[in-house]
Write a protein that holds these residues in place. Structure first.
Motif: not given
Ligand code: PLP
Length: 396
Positions: A177-182, A192-208
């Motif tokens: 949500s901080l990305k809204e400003r700039q 740690w979240g492999i297969g269990n956290f879907r980064p792009f559904e939560h606003g991530v640009d790059f998932s390492v």
């Protein structure tokens, strides 16, 4: 991880089949290893055309990758819920390449205080020398305080969830949500979240990902990846990886593909075992806190429940304040089934001391007593509990 939805079932089915050729009437289940540096072309025109395809999965030049890289890219993009992925030589190289791809001299970087140690060293070391200023923030910082840290030249936020060793869970949607400003890029180390956290559904640009860990899964390969969900972000990453000469061996990509076929079942088994062991540990007299997001009552459990579909099997244990650091080391050395070692994600259980071995700018985790980190492998759960119980006798 009780019910696996349709999307997840399809994901597991895709992961089993990625890379298999449908071009012949008969084929082996596994693709061959394609080793190569020189690519031969039928004509100068063909060669010319291939040079324009550096962002595509095309055979054009050795370091641009071959069929094993492409299959692994597809598998990781699927696992992360993205569209494209770039494979890199190590997990650390994935962290550093993602940072170099979005930052330039004069930029300001916000980095969670809980990131993997060598990622921190890269930020304070090489990024500093390149004229990029890194400011660390406490992993559990609230949105108001984080907003105050934003500057006109803040170009990226780098987070890791949960934190290395101390396991604070990041509120990733809040960071996004901080990305809204700039025009900010959000990089997440999602190992740690492999297969269990879907980064792009939560606003991530790059998932390492450090593929070295659960994806390879057998403690014998070092490899990393960066996944993206837009073509623009993918081009940024692929461009940086090629400029840096990043490459991974096709043999290692092949091993990663093989490891990943069983990722789903390993994660399910190991997280169930980890939860039972964490529950058992929570009742032991020398233990004051479990730092396992999947365990009810553990720090970050509410965010984990909201954002994750399951857990991995790595967690922290905080011992009572009257126990000395030396005694905690004796406990670690008394364990017979847990190897003393760092690179988790394999089939064997591991242990490491935390206290005295991590660097932070802010108070980290519980400071009550000495802390350690456990990684639960594929050994029998009762055997692991028995081993922990016998080693605990040195703390009595
Ligand atoms: C291990 C790890 C890395 C680095 O991976 P390597 O392949 O060992 O370089 C990066 N981030 C996290 C969270 C890790 O656990």
């Amino acid at each position: 991880m009780s019910d696996i939805g349709n999307a997840r079932m399809r994901q597991l089915s895709t992961i089993v089949a990625v890379g298999r050729s449908n071009e012949r009437d008969e084929t082996f289940v596994n693709m061959p290893v394609y080793r190569g540096s020189t690519v031969l072309f039928s004509s100068i025109e063909q060669r010319q055309k291939s040079q324009e395809k550096k962002f595509d999965q095309a055979l054009s030049y050795g370091v641009r990758g071959g069929p094993n890289h492409h299959a692994l890219e597809d598998m990781i993009a699927e696992l992360e819920g993205g569209t494209r992925a770039q494979i890199l030589s190590t997990g650390l190289a994935a962290c550093t390449t993602a940072l170099l791809a979005c930052l330039r001299a004069g930029d300001h970087l916000l980095m969670s205080d809980g990131v993997y140690g060598p990622t921190r060293d890269f930020a304070t070391g090489m990024l500093g020398r390149l004229g990029i200023e890194t400011e660390f923030f406490p992993p559990e910082e609230d949105v108001g305080n984080l907003r105050k840290l934003l500057r006109p030249n803040t170009a990226a936020i780098f987070a890791e969830s949960p934190s290395s060793h101390t396991f604070e869970v990041q509120n990733v949607p809040m960071l996004a949500s901080l990305k809204e400003r700039q025009d900010l890029k959000l990089i997440l180390d999602n190992t740690w979240g492999i297969g269990n956290f879907r980064p792009f559904e939560h606003g991530v640009d790059f998932s390492v990902q450090a593929l070295t860990k659960y994806v390879c899964g057998h403690s014998d390969v070092c490899l990393g990846s960066i996944s993206t969900a837009t073509e623009e972000n993918f081009r940024l990453i692929r461009g940086a990886a090629l400029e840096l000469g990043q490459y991974a061996s096709p043999d290692d990509c092949w091993l990663a593909l093989r490891g990943a076929r069983t990722l789903g079942v390993r994660l399910r088994q190991q997280s169930a075992s980890a939860l039972r062991i964490a529950q058992w540990l929570a009742d032991q007299q020398p233990v004051v806190q479990l730092r396992y997001p999947a365990l009810p009552g553990s720090p970050g459990h509410e965010i984990w429940k909201r954002d994750f579909d399951g857990a991995s099997s790595l967690f922290g244990v905080v011992l009572a304040p009257h126990i000395s650091v030396e005694a905690s080391h004796r406990f670690i050395e008394a364990l017979k089934l847990f190897g003393i070692g760092a690179s988790w994600g394999g089939f064997e259980s591991l242990v490491l001391p935390t206290t005295g071995f991590i660097r932070r700018s802010f108070p980290a985790g519980s400071t009550e007593g000495p802390a350690l980190r456990l990684y639960i492998g594929l050994e029998d759960t009762d055997d692991l509990i028995e081993d922990l119980a016998q080693a605990m006798q040195v703390l009595a």
